[in-house]
Design a protein around this motif. Structure first.
Motif, PDB file in Angstrom:
ATOM      1  N   ASP A   1       0.355  -8.103  -2.805  1.00 24.50           N
ATOM      2  CA  ASP A   1      -0.386  -8.254  -1.547  1.00 24.50           C
ATOM      3  C   ASP A   1      -0.268  -9.661  -0.946  1.00 24.50           C
ATOM      4  O   ASP A   1      -0.123  -9.799   0.278  1.00 24.50           O
ATOM      5  CB  ASP A   1      -1.861  -7.905  -1.734  1.00 24.50           C
TER       6      ASP A   1
ATOM      7  N   GLU B   1       0.822  -1.213   0.000  1.00 21.75           N
ATOM      8  CA  GLU B   1       0.000   0.000   0.000  1.00 21.75           C
ATOM      9  C   GLU B   1       0.853   1.260   0.000  1.00 21.75           C
ATOM     10  O   GLU B   1       0.486   2.273  -0.605  1.00 21.75           O
ATOM     11  CB  GLU B   1      -0.932   0.007   1.215  1.00 21.75           C
TER      12      GLU B   1
ATOM     13  N   ARG C   1      -0.947  -4.600  -6.844  1.00 17.67           N
ATOM     14  CA  ARG C   1      -1.412  -5.066  -5.532  1.00 17.67           C
ATOM     15  C   ARG C   1      -1.795  -6.546  -5.600  1.00 17.67           C
ATOM     16  O   ARG C   1      -1.551  -7.300  -4.639  1.00 17.67           O
ATOM     17  CB  ARG C   1      -2.600  -4.230  -5.064  1.00 17.67           C
TER      18      ARG C   1
END
Length: 383
Positions: free
Chosen positions: A300, A256, A296
């Protein structure tokens, strides 16, 4: 094939290793982010040493790993915490590492930045701290590498308050030949750095840190923040002078922070990008195209592994990093300088293997499985 892995409850559980690695290949240089991997060192397993001895390094394997990172477009952050600086690697060893890695970077065209600290002294006066920093800064600049001004245990022990940090860092920045990276390493990585910048109050410490930068913005390329607090990093980067970068060192929240928001983003200087190197590089190239969701989506899922490796006590994350390098075939053994391979438990290693294998990090999954079984047999676990 099934491998039986120990769990934290003292039992065994079956795990089915994957058969194919994640398909990633070296690609074009990054365009949207500057990304460094803090790299580990490979110990010489045949050296007759003990935990109190100077580090015995396998230079060929150590430099080969740096070439691996450079081949994927990553910069190398050298002689940092990930290289066991101050946890097995002393200043003499770090100096040799800097010289060798900087020469290798020149030979292959790799980007390199090197840690400048004060670990040749245990304490002393402010003048002695400055002199120690100056010695290391001179070596890094002579090597042709960018300097990273690391947090200093000696300064933390000597400084009476914020004014001493302002004086020491101001002195160093005035004489730096090129812009440096300022490194704020939190006490979770090194308990001796508690109260750095003159206060245990992080808001007050942040104000002092920013005061250093504001006084010398032309000498600060960026800051490297390792506090494992995403919102604090975001707030800090929004207060930086124009042109000063924020390099995230947050191994819990890096996707992030690198992706950023409408007010900015972080570049990266991360220990977790040692085992994640090829995958991280692939993710950043996706981000270069403007595909934040794709970035992401790839990065992630790696956070669970990173949080596992960096779990408390965080300073022992290097053990997991080297363990994964062994499983991935980047070195022939699981031995660390200072004997640090003993710093984590067998269930910790088993979970690290499972998470890394699930991500497809091992170029040869069968080799990783065989090496994991070897470790399990050493601990008395039969398959």
């Amino acid at each position: 094939m099934t491998i039986h892995l120990p769990d934290s409850a003292g039992g065994l559980r079956a795990y089915e290793p994957r058969t194919e690695p994640l398909a990633v290949t070296p690609g074009t240089p990054f365009t949207s982010r500057t990304v460094f991997s803090a790299a580990h060192v490979v110990a010489d397993p045949f050296a007759d040493t003990n935990p109190d001895s100077p580090a015995a390094v396998d230079w060929d394997a150590t430099l080969a790993f740096r070439r691996h990172l450079w081949s994927h477009g990553l910069g190398v952050a050298e002689a940092m915490d990930t290289a066991q600086r101050g946890m097995g690697l002393d200043w003499a060893g770090a100096a040799e590492l800097i010289r060798r890695s900087a020469a290798e970077a020149r030979a292959v065209g790799g980007r390199i930045a090197c840690g400048v600290g004060t670990d040749q002294i245990a304490g002393g006066s402010l003048a002695e701290v400055r002199a120690a920093y100056e010695e290391q800064l001179a070596l890094v600049e002579e090597s042709g590498a960018q300097a990273i001004l690391m947090a200093s245990r000696a300064l933390a022990a000597t400084a009476a308050g914020p004014e001493d940090y302002l004086e020491v860092y101001g002195h160093l920045l005035r004489q730096a030949a090129e812009p440096v990276v300022l490194h704020w390493l939190g006490p979770m990585f090194d308990p001796a750095l508690e109260g750095y910048w003159g206060s245990s109050d992080l808001d007050a410490a942040t104000d002092t840190f920013l005061e250093v930068i504001a006084a010398h913005p032309d000498k600060v390329d960026g800051i490297k923040v390792s506090l494992l607090d995403a919102q604090r990093e975001i707030d800090l980067r929004r207060r930086l002078p124009q042109g000063v970068r924020c390099y995230t060192g947050d191994d819990f929240n890096y996707p992030e922070l690198i992706a950023g928001d409408e007010q900015g983003f972080s570049h990266a200087l991360l220990g977790i990008f040692d085992p994640l190197g090829p995958l991280a590089a692939e993710a950043v190239r996706i981000l270069d195209t403007g595909d934040t969701a794709g970035f992401r989506g790839l990065l992630d899922p790696t956070v669970a592994l990173s949080r596992h490796l960096f779990q408390t006590p965080t300073r022992f994350y290097k053990t997991g990093v080297v363990f994964l390098a062994w499983l991935a075939g980047h070195q022939a053994h699981f031995t660390m300088v200072g004997g640090l391979q003993s710093a984590r438990s067998l269930p910790h290693f088993a979970r690290a293997y499972e998470l890394a294998d699930g991500l497809g990090l091992f170029p040869d999954p069968k080799l990783a499985e065989d090496r994991m079984k070897t470790l399990l047999a050493l601990y008395g676990v039969s398959q």
